[in-house]
Design a protein around this motif. Structure first.
Motif, PDB file in Angstrom:
ATOM      1  N   ASP A  89      44.163  40.226  39.989  1.00 49.86           N
ATOM      2  CA  ASP A  89      44.405  39.861  41.228  1.00 49.86           C
ATOM      3  C   ASP A  89      44.864  40.914  42.160  1.00 49.86           C
ATOM      4  O   ASP A  89      44.274  41.136  43.321  1.00 49.86           O
ATOM      5  N   ARG A  90      45.973  41.595  41.636  1.00 46.19           N
ATOM      6  CA  ARG A  90      46.718  42.517  42.507  1.00 46.19           C
ATOM      7  C   ARG A  90      45.396  43.845  42.499  1.00 46.19           C
ATOM      8  O   ARG A  90      45.358  44.356  43.789  1.00 46.19           O
ATOM      9  N   PHE A  91      44.794  44.123  41.386  1.00 44.07           N
ATOM     10  CA  PHE A  91      44.006  45.201  41.524  1.00 44.07           C
ATOM     11  C   PHE A  91      42.759  44.935  42.312  1.00 44.07           C
ATOM     12  O   PHE A  91      42.516  45.970  43.291  1.00 44.07           O
ATOM     13  N   THR A  92      42.016  43.988  42.425  1.00 46.38           N
ATOM     14  CA  THR A  92      40.966  43.808  43.163  1.00 46.38           C
ATOM     15  C   THR A  92      41.168  43.691  44.548  1.00 46.38           C
ATOM     16  O   THR A  92      40.392  44.221  45.443  1.00 46.38           O
ATOM     17  N   ALA A  93      42.721  42.919  44.818  1.00 47.80           N
ATOM     18  CA  ALA A  93      42.938  43.021  46.269  1.00 47.80           C
ATOM     19  C   ALA A  93      43.265  44.472  46.872  1.00 47.80           C
ATOM     20  O   ALA A  93      42.800  44.794  47.979  1.00 47.80           O
ATOM     21  N   ALA A  94      43.842  45.191  45.926  1.00 48.17           N
ATOM     22  CA  ALA A  94      44.259  46.590  46.398  1.00 48.17           C
ATOM     23  C   ALA A  94      43.032  47.642  46.793  1.00 48.17           C
ATOM     24  O   ALA A  94      42.989  48.253  47.666  1.00 48.17           O
ATOM     25  N   SER A  95      41.889  47.375  45.709  1.00 48.53           N
ATOM     26  CA  SER A  95      40.817  48.030  45.677  1.00 48.53           C
ATOM     27  C   SER A  95      40.044  47.614  47.263  1.00 48.53           C
ATOM     28  O   SER A  95      39.391  48.574  47.794  1.00 48.53           O
ATOM     29  N   TRP A 245      36.542  41.507  45.218  1.00 48.12           N
ATOM     30  CA  TRP A 245      37.689  40.773  45.430  1.00 48.12           C
ATOM     31  C   TRP A 245      37.592  39.330  45.815  1.00 48.12           C
ATOM     32  O   TRP A 245      38.270  38.357  45.259  1.00 48.12           O
ATOM     33  N   GLU A 246      36.489  39.159  46.621  1.00 45.87           N
ATOM     34  CA  GLU A 246      36.075  37.623  46.965  1.00 45.87           C
ATOM     35  C   GLU A 246      35.658  36.873  45.906  1.00 45.87           C
ATOM     36  O   GLU A 246      36.276  35.776  45.699  1.00 45.87           O
ATOM     37  N   ARG A 247      34.754  37.447  44.937  1.00 38.86           N
ATOM     38  CA  ARG A 247      34.344  36.790  43.922  1.00 38.86           C
ATOM     39  C   ARG A 247      35.446  36.438  42.994  1.00 38.86           C
ATOM     40  O   ARG A 247      35.511  35.567  42.335  1.00 38.86           O
ATOM     41  N   ASN A 248      36.413  37.479  42.727  1.00 43.55           N
ATOM     42  CA  ASN A 248      37.525  37.138  41.652  1.00 43.55           C
ATOM     43  C   ASN A 248      38.489  36.243  42.140  1.00 43.55           C
ATOM     44  O   ASN A 248      38.745  35.338  41.277  1.00 43.55           O
ATOM     45  N   SER A 249      38.815  36.179  43.411  1.00 42.23           N
ATOM     46  CA  SER A 249      39.597  34.971  43.862  1.00 42.23           C
ATOM     47  C   SER A 249      39.041  33.789  43.831  1.00 42.23           C
ATOM     48  O   SER A 249      39.536  32.691  43.490  1.00 42.23           O
ATOM     49  N   TRP A 250      37.718  33.449  44.016  1.00 44.11           N
ATOM     50  CA  TRP A 250      37.155  32.155  43.897  1.00 44.11           C
ATOM     51  C   TRP A 250      37.065  31.773  42.268  1.00 44.11           C
ATOM     52  O   TRP A 250      37.680  30.565  41.878  1.00 44.11           O
ATOM     53  N   SER A 251      36.763  32.636  41.507  1.00 45.31           N
ATOM     54  CA  SER A 251      36.666  32.315  39.986  1.00 45.31           C
ATOM     55  C   SER A 251      37.912  32.091  39.629  1.00 45.31           C
ATOM     56  O   SER A 251      38.441  31.278  38.715  1.00 45.31           O
ATOM     57  N   ALA A 252      39.155  32.726  39.927  1.00 45.30           N
ATOM     58  CA  ALA A 252      40.595  32.670  39.542  1.00 45.30           C
ATOM     59  C   ALA A 252      40.982  31.307  39.994  1.00 45.30           C
ATOM     60  O   ALA A 252      41.758  30.731  39.484  1.00 45.30           O
TER      61      ALA A 252
END
Ligand SMILES: [Zn+2]
Length: 263
Positions: A89-95, A245-252
């Protein structure tokens, strides 16, 4: 040729030839720059193993006028931010934040923008579970404000009439912010922002923090920011890290399964 010494943070890194690396870095003194670190992949490199994505410290750069790629003479890492790589979560957000900074890149010195970027990465590195999206949204709007094109939240973007903070209001990307009732009827496209969403936006633009209450609210804010960035990035190139980032946060958060039915 004198070297420029400046605070810097690594936004992108890739291998070059057998032993070298190329870094895209944000600097305090010279905006965003690409630099070649010769021999950085050798076992006993003078750059050390800590020089990697999201690391910051003091860089020494030989700037060649009129060139796109400069030479990194040294980089003393003071913060490696391994906490960002250790958590998805942190990595995709920072990217996504790094991508935003690179897409609005300029070789101009902009100390406040640099500080806002580093502050965001630091906040992400210590963000508690579940809060990385909120921290990144705040960081992104703060960067946009420092870049000088924050949306209008309290006054109509078309006629400058005050829009009461307790009201929901239409938001027009082409106009650059909320609209009053009268201008809403004239605008071609707009999206309605509830008062709470305007309040969060107001806090973020001012550099503050605004925790969001649930996954649909986060999704709505990510979509608003994506549309806003697309409006301002006229080149039409996709925002790849932002999409991840957007897709990761949905699935998370388990929202992906209902993504098709949420407007
Ligand atoms: Zn108006």
């Amino acid at each position: 040729m004198p070297a420029l010494r400046t605070d810097a943070v690594v936004l992108h890194a890739f291998n070059y030839l057998e032993t070298s690396r190329i870094f895209r870095i944000a600097t305090r003194e010279a905006g965003i720059q690409s630099v070649l670190a010769r021999g950085a992949r050798r076992p006993k490199s003078r750059f050390g193993s800590a020089l990697d994505l999201f690391a910051s410290g003091s860089a020494e750069i030989y700037i060649k006028a009129g060139r796109e790629l400069h030479t990194l003479a040294s980089f003393d890492v003071t913060r490696s931010r391994g906490e960002l790589a250790a958590d998805l979560d942190r990595f995709t957000a920072a990217s996504a934040i790094a991508e935003l900074a690179m897409r609005f890149a300029s070789p101009e010195s902009h100390a406040e923008l640099y500080d806002a970027l580093v502050t965001t990465l630091d906040a992400l590195a210590v963000s508690p579970p579940g809060s990385a999206v909120d921290v990144a949204l705040g960081g992104a709007w703060s960067l946009i404000a420092h870049l000088g094109f924050a949306p209008s939240v309290d006054r109509c973007a078309m006629c400058h009439t005050a829009v009461p903070p307790e009201d929901a209001a239409s938001f027009s990307h082409p106009s650059g912010g909320v609209l009053c009732r009268r201008c809403t009827q004239l605008a071609r496209t707009s999206r309605v922002l509830p008062a709470a969403a305007r309040s969060a936006l107001r806090a973020w633009i001012g550099g503050g923090f605004a925790p969001l209450s649930d996954a649909p609210e986060r999704r709505a804010h990510q979509r608003l920011l994506r549309e806003f960035l697309a409006e301002h990035l006229a080149d039409g190139r996709p925002l790849r890290a932002y999409d991840v980032w957007e897709r990761n946060s949905w699935s998370a958060t388990g929202v992906a399964s209902v993504a098709g039915v949420v407007p």
